[in-house]
Design a protein around this motif. Structure first.
Motif, PDB file in Angstrom:
ATOM      1  N   ALA A   1       0.837  -1.210   0.000  1.00  0.00           N
ATOM      2  CA  ALA A   1       0.000   0.000   0.000  1.00  0.00           C
ATOM      3  C   ALA A   1       0.863   1.248   0.000  1.00  0.00           C
ATOM      4  O   ALA A   1       0.547   2.244  -0.668  1.00  0.00           O
ATOM      5  N   ARG A   2       1.997   1.228   0.724  1.00  0.00           N
ATOM      6  CA  ARG A   2       2.897   2.381   0.735  1.00  0.00           C
ATOM      7  C   ARG A   2       3.481   2.603  -0.654  1.00  0.00           C
ATOM      8  O   ARG A   2       3.540   3.747  -1.143  1.00  0.00           O
ATOM      9  N   SER A   3       3.894   1.534  -1.315  1.00  0.00           N
ATOM     10  CA  SER A   3       4.464   1.660  -2.661  1.00  0.00           C
ATOM     11  C   SER A   3       3.431   2.174  -3.658  1.00  0.00           C
ATOM     12  O   SER A   3       3.764   2.942  -4.570  1.00  0.00           O
ATOM     13  N   ALA A   4       2.180   1.757  -3.499  1.00  0.00           N
ATOM     14  CA  ALA A   4       1.126   2.243  -4.396  1.00  0.00           C
ATOM     15  C   ALA A   4       0.908   3.740  -4.213  1.00  0.00           C
ATOM     16  O   ALA A   4       0.782   4.491  -5.192  1.00  0.00           O
ATOM     17  N   GLY A   5       0.858   4.195  -2.952  1.00  0.00           N
ATOM     18  CA  GLY A   5       0.648   5.617  -2.704  1.00  0.00           C
ATOM     19  C   GLY A   5       1.815   6.480  -3.132  1.00  0.00           C
ATOM     20  O   GLY A   5       1.635   7.632  -3.515  1.00  0.00           O
ATOM     21  N   GLU A   6       3.035   5.906  -3.065  1.00  0.00           N
ATOM     22  CA  GLU A   6       4.233   6.676  -3.386  1.00  0.00           C
ATOM     23  C   GLU A   6       4.763   6.360  -4.773  1.00  0.00           C
ATOM     24  O   GLU A   6       5.926   6.674  -5.085  1.00  0.00           O
ATOM     25  N   ALA A   7       3.933   5.764  -5.633  1.00  0.00           N
ATOM     26  CA  ALA A   7       4.341   5.460  -7.009  1.00  0.00           C
ATOM     27  C   ALA A   7       4.630   6.758  -7.765  1.00  0.00           C
ATOM     28  O   ALA A   7       4.262   7.856  -7.318  1.00  0.00           O
ATOM     29  N   ALA A   8       5.270   6.625  -8.906  1.00  0.00           N
ATOM     30  CA  ALA A   8       5.679   7.797  -9.685  1.00  0.00           C
ATOM     31  C   ALA A   8       4.504   8.736  -9.956  1.00  0.00           C
ATOM     32  O   ALA A   8       3.369   8.288 -10.149  1.00  0.00           O
ATOM     33  N   SER A   9       4.788  10.032  -9.941  1.00  0.00           N
ATOM     34  CA  SER A   9       3.730  11.029 -10.162  1.00  0.00           C
ATOM     35  C   SER A   9       3.104  10.919 -11.540  1.00  0.00           C
ATOM     36  O   SER A   9       2.006  11.427 -11.769  1.00  0.00           O
ATOM     37  N   SER A  10       3.805  10.260 -12.479  1.00  0.00           N
ATOM     38  CA  SER A  10       3.250  10.088 -13.823  1.00  0.00           C
ATOM     39  C   SER A  10       2.115   9.066 -13.857  1.00  0.00           C
ATOM     40  O   SER A  10       1.359   9.014 -14.828  1.00  0.00           O
ATOM     41  N   VAL A  11       1.986   8.252 -12.799  1.00  0.00           N
ATOM     42  CA  VAL A  11       0.914   7.259 -12.743  1.00  0.00           C
ATOM     43  C   VAL A  11      -0.381   7.956 -12.337  1.00  0.00           C
ATOM     44  O   VAL A  11      -0.421   8.624 -11.299  1.00  0.00           O
ATOM     45  N   PRO A  12      -1.456   7.844 -13.119  1.00  0.00           N
ATOM     46  CA  PRO A  12      -2.730   8.486 -12.750  1.00  0.00           C
ATOM     47  C   PRO A  12      -3.217   7.995 -11.390  1.00  0.00           C
ATOM     48  O   PRO A  12      -3.074   6.825 -11.041  1.00  0.00           O
ATOM     49  N   LEU A  13      -3.814   8.909 -10.624  1.00  0.00           N
ATOM     50  CA  LEU A  13      -4.260   8.583  -9.273  1.00  0.00           C
ATOM     51  C   LEU A  13      -5.262   7.433  -9.224  1.00  0.00           C
ATOM     52  O   LEU A  13      -5.195   6.598  -8.312  1.00  0.00           O
ATOM     53  N   PRO A  14      -6.224   7.335 -10.169  1.00  0.00           N
ATOM     54  CA  PRO A  14      -7.152   6.189 -10.111  1.00  0.00           C
ATOM     55  C   PRO A  14      -6.447   4.841 -10.172  1.00  0.00           C
ATOM     56  O   PRO A  14      -6.870   3.884  -9.507  1.00  0.00           O
ATOM     57  N   TYR A  15      -5.356   4.747 -10.943  1.00  0.00           N
ATOM     58  CA  TYR A  15      -4.623   3.485 -11.029  1.00  0.00           C
ATOM     59  C   TYR A  15      -3.897   3.183  -9.721  1.00  0.00           C
ATOM     60  O   TYR A  15      -3.810   2.029  -9.293  1.00  0.00           O
ATOM     61  N   LYS A  16      -3.366   4.235  -9.092  1.00  0.00           N
ATOM     62  CA  LYS A  16      -2.734   4.025  -7.781  1.00  0.00           C
ATOM     63  C   LYS A  16      -3.754   3.519  -6.764  1.00  0.00           C
ATOM     64  O   LYS A  16      -3.479   2.604  -5.986  1.00  0.00           O
ATOM     65  N   ALA A  17      -4.935   4.143  -6.760  1.00  0.00           N
ATOM     66  CA  ALA A  17      -5.983   3.733  -5.817  1.00  0.00           C
ATOM     67  C   ALA A  17      -6.452   2.315  -6.104  1.00  0.00           C
ATOM     68  O   ALA A  17      -6.727   1.544  -5.171  1.00  0.00           O
ATOM     69  N   ALA A  18      -6.561   1.968  -7.400  1.00  0.00           N
ATOM     70  CA  ALA A  18      -6.976   0.603  -7.753  1.00  0.00           C
ATOM     71  C   ALA A  18      -5.950  -0.410  -7.267  1.00  0.00           C
ATOM     72  O   ALA A  18      -6.303  -1.490  -6.766  1.00  0.00           O
ATOM     73  N   ALA A  19      -4.655  -0.079  -7.399  1.00  0.00           N
ATOM     74  CA  ALA A  19      -3.608  -0.982  -6.914  1.00  0.00           C
ATOM     75  C   ALA A  19      -3.689  -1.130  -5.394  1.00  0.00           C
ATOM     76  O   ALA A  19      -3.563  -2.242  -4.856  1.00  0.00           O
ATOM     77  N   ALA A  20      -3.932  -0.015  -4.682  1.00  0.00           N
ATOM     78  CA  ALA A  20      -4.048  -0.082  -3.222  1.00  0.00           C
ATOM     79  C   ALA A  20      -5.254  -0.913  -2.806  1.00  0.00           C
ATOM     80  O   ALA A  20      -5.181  -1.695  -1.853  1.00  0.00           O
ATOM     81  N   ALA A  21      -6.386  -0.748  -3.514  1.00  0.00           N
ATOM     82  CA  ALA A  21      -7.584  -1.527  -3.193  1.00  0.00           C
ATOM     83  C   ALA A  21      -7.329  -3.014  -3.432  1.00  0.00           C
ATOM     84  O   ALA A  21      -7.778  -3.869  -2.653  1.00  0.00           O
ATOM     85  N   PHE A  22      -6.615  -3.340  -4.515  1.00  0.00           N
ATOM     86  CA  PHE A  22      -6.265  -4.733  -4.799  1.00  0.00           C
ATOM     87  C   PHE A  22      -5.434  -5.316  -3.657  1.00  0.00           C
ATOM     88  O   PHE A  22      -5.701  -6.416  -3.170  1.00  0.00           O
ATOM     89  N   ILE A  23      -4.439  -4.550  -3.203  1.00  0.00           N
ATOM     90  CA  ILE A  23      -3.534  -5.024  -2.153  1.00  0.00           C
ATOM     91  C   ILE A  23      -4.270  -5.196  -0.830  1.00  0.00           C
ATOM     92  O   ILE A  23      -4.105  -6.205  -0.130  1.00  0.00           O
ATOM     93  N   LEU A  24      -5.105  -4.215  -0.464  1.00  0.00           N
ATOM     94  CA  LEU A  24      -5.861  -4.298   0.791  1.00  0.00           C
ATOM     95  C   LEU A  24      -6.786  -5.510   0.795  1.00  0.00           C
ATOM     96  O   LEU A  24      -6.974  -6.165   1.824  1.00  0.00           O
ATOM     97  N   SER A  25      -7.385  -5.809  -0.349  1.00  0.00           N
ATOM     98  CA  SER A  25      -8.360  -6.901  -0.419  1.00  0.00           C
ATOM     99  C   SER A  25      -7.677  -8.263  -0.518  1.00  0.00           C
ATOM    100  O   SER A  25      -8.217  -9.261  -0.035  1.00  0.00           O
ATOM    101  N   TRP A  26      -6.522  -8.319  -1.152  1.00  0.00           N
ATOM    102  CA  TRP A  26      -5.771  -9.579  -1.196  1.00  0.00           C
ATOM    103  C   TRP A  26      -5.238  -9.923   0.196  1.00  0.00           C
ATOM    104  O   TRP A  26      -5.331 -11.052   0.646  1.00  0.00           O
ATOM    105  N   GLY A  27      -4.661  -8.939   0.883  1.00  0.00           N
ATOM    106  CA  GLY A  27      -4.242  -9.142   2.259  1.00  0.00           C
ATOM    107  C   GLY A  27      -2.784  -9.481   2.449  1.00  0.00           C
ATOM    108  O   GLY A  27      -2.253  -9.330   3.552  1.00  0.00           O
ATOM    109  N   GLY A  28      -2.109  -9.961   1.426  1.00  0.00           N
ATOM    110  CA  GLY A  28      -0.706 -10.318   1.567  1.00  0.00           C
ATOM    111  C   GLY A  28      -0.525 -11.723   2.130  1.00  0.00           C
ATOM    112  O   GLY A  28      -1.340 -12.212   2.908  1.00  0.00           O
ATOM    113  N   LEU A  29       0.553 -12.374   1.730  1.00  0.00           N
ATOM    114  CA  LEU A  29       0.812 -13.737   2.187  1.00  0.00           C
ATOM    115  C   LEU A  29       1.042 -13.791   3.692  1.00  0.00           C
ATOM    116  O   LEU A  29       0.819 -14.836   4.321  1.00  0.00           O
TER     117      LEU A  29
END
Length: 417
Positions: free
Chosen positions: A285-313
């Motif tokens: 989630a930290r990497s998604a929020g701090e991704a390059a500024s060239s990445v559109p914000l909706p894609y960053k949020a989608a990546a964070a939502a994916f990570i939060l819902s997967w939960g991590g190993l």
């Protein structure tokens, strides 16, 4: 050679490789272990341990049975789980992983859920808690609390959809040992639903029979065992991920995921966040929020939502360790987590314009929230408030559903002539 026979040699080779990496990179190993230990002591212990004890005590006092009777009319038709699952859902959603799995295992031990019901329940009650979603992810990593709106809608909305999908999982009736006999049920009590609820609570308390002191001692003992397991897994995966990074294995995973993201139209620079989130939620989630500024914000949020819902190993290992004491299977949980992750990312993209519009982030002062004593105490207070709100909402929804069903049945019995 069969897959089963290959399992042991592969496990031994993995452990030996991990040991060698620890010898080659002792500094990185020690730093990552201390970092994992700090996360457990500063964040997880103060936020989870009180809820472990509270949930154990509420089970012993029969409060779960009271809520279960009140919420039966809502939970059974929607999710095919008993009303006590509503208590687990409320506690799991406000406290975060792995509370839902722990309470589900307790219900299974008391024959309050069958194996299929338990697998349905743990699949959709394992989620991120709102304090982490708002405070750490939205404010700390994305630097704006407004992003919590879309993350909460996608994460918790996706969890609700998983609950509806999981109602099709398993047989119509099965006991905890897998047979088709009926689940143990409390003795029938005449009267209103509220009277039946208090009667169920009283019956559960009488069946438990422990004194308050004994109940508290056992609750503290079992909660300490579980929180230590959680801490050990957090430290292990912190070390594991750092050693893979030092050995260059992560770069290979980044490259593979780059190609997959490009194929589906996502920015390839999100690969680091998703690979990190595969192992550990906070890092991803930290990497998604701090991704390059060239990445559109909706894609960053989608990546964070994916990570939060997967939960991590790391979380998956915690859930598997809890389910190991029961006959609930891990595979349905893992499949549900993967579907939840994909659904959450899809919901972010679908709901972005309706919910966020042309939202532009406004920076806040603290890039990463500190979890001191005061903030931990505030987080516990907020969780209790969230829990009470959820319980009241679900009981009210159950009552409204009962009223609608009663009106509909009365109309069918007395059709207009």
């Amino acid at each position: 050679m069969s897959v089963k026979k290959l399992g042991l040699p592969l496990m031994m080779a993995s452990l030996v490789s991990l040991l060698l990496l620890m010898l080659f990179f002792p500094g990185a190993y020690l730093e990552s272990a201390l970092r994992g230990l700090a996360i457990w002591w500063d964040v997880l212990f103060p936020s989870l341990f009180p809820f472990f004890i509270i949930s154990e005590m509420m089970l012993g006092f029969g409060i779960v049975h009271l809520f279960g009777t009140l919420m039966d009319p809502l939970m059974k038709p929607l999710f095919r789980i008993p009303g006590s699952g509503g208590f687990v859902a409320a506690m799991g959603y406000v406290s975060g992983y792995p509370i839902g799995a722990k309470l589900t295992a307790k219900l299974w031990e008391q024959n309050m859920v069958t194996r299929d019901e338990g697998e349905r329940l743990v699949a959709f009650t394992t989620s991120s808690d709102p304090i982490f979603l708002i405070g750490a992810v939205s404010v700390g990593f994305f630097h704006d609390p407004k992003i919590a709106v879309i993350l909460a809608a996608a994460h918790y909305g996706g969890g609700f959809l998983i609950g509806l999908l999981m109602r099709f999982h398993g047989k119509q009736s099965a006991t905890p040992d897998g047979s088709n006999a009926s689940r143990m049920a409390p003795a029938a009590v005449k009267g209103s639903r509220v009277q039946r609820a208090f009667a169920a609570m009283h019956q559960a308390r009488m069946q438990d029979g422990r004194s308050m002191g004994e109940m508290l001692r056992q609750a503290v003992e079992s909660s300490l065992k579980l929180i230590i397991v959680v801490g050990g897994l957090v430290v292990f995966f912190s070390v594991f991920l750092e050693l893979l990074t030092q050995a260059g294995v992560m770069r290979i995973l980044y490259f593979i995921l780059d190609q997959m993201l490009t194929a589906v139209g996502f920015p390839p620079s999100l690969s680091e966040a998703l690979v990190g989130g595969l192992f550990e939620v906070t890092l991803g989630a930290r990497s998604a929020g701090e991704a390059a500024s060239s990445v559109p914000l909706p894609y960053k949020a989608a990546a964070a939502a994916f990570i939060l819902s997967w939960g991590g190993l790391s979380v998956h290992a915690q859930i598997a360790s809890i389910l190991h004491a029961t006959n609930l299977r891990y595979l349905p949980f893992m499949i549900a987590r993967l579907i939840h992750a994909i659904l959450a990312a899809f919901l972010v993209m679908l709901l972005w314009n309706p919910l966020m519009g042309s939202f532009m982030p406004s920076p806040v002062f603290s890039p990463q929230p500190e979890m001191g004593i005061a903030s931990a105490a505030g987080g516990i207070t907020d969780r209790i408030a969230f829990f009470c709100i959820l319980i009241v909402f679900m009981i009210a929804a159950s009552s409204v559903w009962c009223l609608i069903r009663a009106i509909w049945r009365a109309g069918n019995r007395n059709p207009a002539k």
